[in-house]
Design a protein around this motif. Structure first.
Motif, short mmCIF file in Angstrom:
data_model
loop_
_atom_site.label_atom_id
_atom_site.label_comp_id
_atom_site.label_asym_id
_atom_site.label_seq_id
_atom_site.Cartn_x
_atom_site.Cartn_y
_atom_site.Cartn_z
N SER A 99 0.85 -1.30 0.10
CA SER A 99 0.09 -0.10 0.03
C SER A 99 0.69 1.11 -0.03
O SER A 99 0.58 2.10 -0.73
N MET A 100 2.05 1.21 0.86
CA MET A 100 2.79 2.37 0.98
C MET A 100 3.66 2.63 -0.42
O MET A 100 3.76 3.73 -0.94
N GLU A 101 3.85 1.67 -0.90
CA GLU A 101 4.58 1.53 -2.49
C GLU A 101 3.88 2.20 -3.38
O GLU A 101 4.11 2.82 -4.54
N THR A 102 2.39 1.67 -3.32
CA THR A 102 1.49 2.32 -4.57
C THR A 102 1.36 3.77 -4.22
O THR A 102 1.45 4.41 -5.25
N LYS A 103 1.35 4.02 -3.13
CA LYS A 103 1.09 5.64 -2.76
C LYS A 103 2.23 6.29 -3.17
O LYS A 103 2.20 7.61 -3.66
N LYS A 104 3.47 5.76 -3.13
CA LYS A 104 4.82 6.54 -3.49
C LYS A 104 4.64 6.77 -5.12
O LYS A 104 5.31 7.78 -5.65
N LYS A 105 4.14 5.90 -5.86
CA LYS A 105 4.02 5.83 -7.37
C LYS A 105 3.12 6.84 -7.81
O LYS A 105 3.12 7.25 -8.84
N SER A 106 2.08 7.09 -7.06
CA SER A 106 0.99 8.10 -7.56
C SER A 106 1.31 9.38 -7.41
O SER A 106 1.99 9.68 -6.41
N LYS B 38 1.37 13.24 -6.29
CA LYS B 38 1.28 13.88 -4.69
C LYS B 38 0.27 14.42 -4.85
O LYS B 38 -0.55 14.80 -3.89
N SER B 39 -0.28 15.17 -5.87
CA SER B 39 -1.24 16.22 -6.42
C SER B 39 -1.93 16.30 -7.43
O SER B 39 -1.54 15.64 -8.34
#
Length: 89
Positions: free
Chosen positions: A69-76, A78-79
Motif C-alpha cells: 500500500s505504501m509503495e503504491t502511494k509513493k508511485k502515485s 502527490k497532487s
C-alpha cells in the motif's frame, strides 16, 4: 457462594478460564493453563504455540499488505494540479 472474576471493564467474566481459546477443550481446575497475550488461556503448550503461529502469520500478511500500500502511494502523483493555458473571452 462461588468466586466470580471481574473483567477490567467491571463486567462479569466468570467464563474466562473455562475453555481453551483455540480448541475449546474444557480447562480443569487442577490442570496447567497456558496463557498468551495476557488473557487467552490454552489447554496445552501446543495449542498456545499454534495460536502464536497463527497470529505471526496474520501480522506478516498485514505487514506485506501495508508495504504494498505504501509503495503504491509513493508511485502515485502527490497532487491533482493541472497545468495548461486558460483563455477567457
Amino acid at each position: 457462594m462461588g468466586s466470580r472474576m471481574l473483567s477490567y471493564s467491571g463486567g462479569d467474566d466468570s467464563h474466562f478460564l473455562e475453555a481453551c481459546s483455540l480448541c475449546s477443550k474444557s480447562l480443569g481446575h487442577n490442570s496447567d493453563i497456558f496463557m498468551y497475550r495476557g488473557d487467552n488461556p490454552f489447554c496445552s503448550q501446543e495449542c498456545r504455540q499454534e495460536q502464536i503461529e497463527i497470529d505471526d502469520a496474520k501480522e506478516k500478511k498485514w505487514r506485506v499488505s501495508l508495504k504494498k500500500s505504501m509503495e503504491t502511494k509513493k508511485k502515485s502523483p502527490k497532487s491533482n494540479v493541472q497545468t495548461g493555458t486558460l483563455l477567457v473571452a
